[in-house]
Design a protein around this motif. Structure first.
Motif, mmCIF file in Angstrom:
data_model
loop_
_atom_site.group_PDB
_atom_site.id
_atom_site.type_symbol
_atom_site.label_atom_id
_atom_site.label_comp_id
_atom_site.label_asym_id
_atom_site.label_seq_id
_atom_site.Cartn_x
_atom_site.Cartn_y
_atom_site.Cartn_z
ATOM 1 N N HIS A 77 29.152 -35.847 135.989
ATOM 2 C CA HIS A 77 30.554 -36.200 135.701
ATOM 3 C C HIS A 77 31.353 -36.333 136.406
ATOM 4 O O HIS A 77 32.880 -35.676 136.365
ATOM 5 N N PRO A 78 31.586 -38.347 136.985
ATOM 6 C CA PRO A 78 32.640 -37.978 137.091
ATOM 7 C C PRO A 78 34.171 -38.655 136.691
ATOM 8 O O PRO A 78 35.017 -38.035 137.276
ATOM 9 N N GLU A 79 33.983 -39.193 135.650
ATOM 10 C CA GLU A 79 34.695 -39.377 134.232
ATOM 11 C C GLU A 79 35.483 -38.359 134.181
ATOM 12 O O GLU A 79 36.782 -38.330 134.219
ATOM 13 N N ILE A 80 35.719 -36.958 134.790
ATOM 14 C CA ILE A 80 36.400 -35.577 134.513
ATOM 15 C C ILE A 80 36.911 -35.767 135.416
ATOM 16 O O ILE A 80 38.027 -35.800 135.391
ATOM 17 N N ALA A 81 36.508 -35.447 137.023
ATOM 18 C CA ALA A 81 37.225 -35.805 137.496
ATOM 19 C C ALA A 81 38.346 -36.753 138.047
ATOM 20 O O ALA A 81 39.619 -36.977 138.361
ATOM 21 N N GLY A 82 37.952 -37.765 137.548
ATOM 22 C CA GLY A 82 39.253 -39.192 137.554
ATOM 23 C C GLY A 82 39.950 -38.536 136.545
ATOM 24 O O GLY A 82 41.152 -39.506 137.023
ATOM 25 N N ARG A 83 39.462 -38.437 135.771
ATOM 26 C CA ARG A 83 40.332 -37.966 134.949
ATOM 27 C C ARG A 83 41.786 -37.461 135.253
ATOM 28 O O ARG A 83 42.876 -37.029 134.666
ATOM 29 N N TYR A 84 41.658 -36.485 135.968
ATOM 30 C CA TYR A 84 42.517 -35.120 137.002
ATOM 31 C C TYR A 84 42.750 -35.449 137.828
ATOM 32 O O TYR A 84 42.947 -34.535 138.667
ATOM 33 N N GLN A 85 42.425 -36.423 138.413
ATOM 34 C CA GLN A 85 42.635 -37.564 139.780
ATOM 35 C C GLN A 85 42.472 -36.298 140.709
ATOM 36 O O GLN A 85 42.608 -36.010 142.024
ATOM 37 N N VAL A 86 40.902 -35.704 140.589
ATOM 38 C CA VAL A 86 40.241 -34.793 141.819
ATOM 39 C C VAL A 86 39.876 -35.689 142.465
ATOM 40 O O VAL A 86 39.164 -36.686 142.774
ATOM 41 N N MET A 87 40.556 -35.920 144.057
ATOM 42 C CA MET A 87 40.828 -36.641 145.400
ATOM 43 C C MET A 87 38.865 -36.060 146.629
ATOM 44 O O MET A 87 38.755 -36.086 146.742
ATOM 45 N N SER A 88 39.631 -34.517 146.269
ATOM 46 C CA SER A 88 38.333 -33.892 147.569
ATOM 47 C C SER A 88 37.805 -32.386 146.329
ATOM 48 O O SER A 88 39.051 -31.599 145.535
ATOM 49 N N ILE A 89 37.063 -32.273 146.691
ATOM 50 C CA ILE A 89 36.339 -31.318 146.404
ATOM 51 C C ILE A 89 36.191 -29.807 147.136
ATOM 52 O O ILE A 89 35.673 -30.031 148.633
ATOM 53 N N PRO A 90 35.927 -28.714 147.325
ATOM 54 C CA PRO A 90 36.123 -28.043 145.980
ATOM 55 C C PRO A 90 37.567 -28.131 145.694
ATOM 56 O O PRO A 90 38.501 -27.900 146.833
ATOM 57 N N THR A 91 37.845 -28.104 144.058
ATOM 58 C CA THR A 91 39.688 -28.241 143.607
ATOM 59 C C THR A 91 39.424 -27.702 142.316
ATOM 60 O O THR A 91 37.972 -27.994 141.356
ATOM 61 N N VAL A 92 40.320 -26.475 142.428
ATOM 62 C CA VAL A 92 39.966 -25.739 140.730
ATOM 63 C C VAL A 92 41.121 -25.956 140.085
ATOM 64 O O VAL A 92 42.390 -26.106 140.923
ATOM 65 N N ILE A 93 41.002 -26.241 139.249
ATOM 66 C CA ILE A 93 42.456 -26.553 137.712
ATOM 67 C C ILE A 93 42.735 -25.632 136.596
ATOM 68 O O ILE A 93 41.439 -25.377 136.303
#
Length: 106
Positions: free
Chosen positions: A62-78
């Motif tokens: 689901h890269p579109e969700i990561a893109g929507r919230y500008q997740v550039m590295s993982i792990p990231t928690v929001i």
């Protein structure tokens, strides 16, 4: 505790539409630090089940969700509160650091 996976189709309803704070774990199966963080998030989900929902998003599926919230590295928690991204933590943080960041909403 098994953390539920959300998809592009379910994200808006399960995260943005939730009346409770929702902690979203952006991860991928190949990510070592993501695997290290998973048991910590399981503990937080179990200990705060009355006040917090924890879900995960596989960024490969689901890269579109990561893109929507500008997740550039993982792990990231929001943390989402009332449908808004409120706090972001990147990297495999210890449980205490995550709880400190979440404290105002727990």
């Amino acid at each position: 505790m098994d953390i539920a996976a959300v998809t592009t189709q379910s994200f808006d309803a399960e995260v943005l539409g939730s009346p409770r704070p929702v902690l979203v774990d952006f991860w991928a199966p190949w990510c070592g630090p993501c695997k290290a963080l998973a048991p910590v998030l399981d503990q937080i989900a179990a200990e705060h089940a009355d006040s917090l929902t924890v879900v995960k998003v596989d960024i490969d599926e689901h890269p579109e969700i990561a893109g929507r919230y500008q997740v550039m590295s993982i792990p990231t928690v929001i943390l989402f509160v009332n449908g808004e991204p409120t706090a972001t933590l990147s990297g495999a943080k210890p449980k205490a650091a995550i709880l400190t960041a979440l404290k105002p909403w727990l």
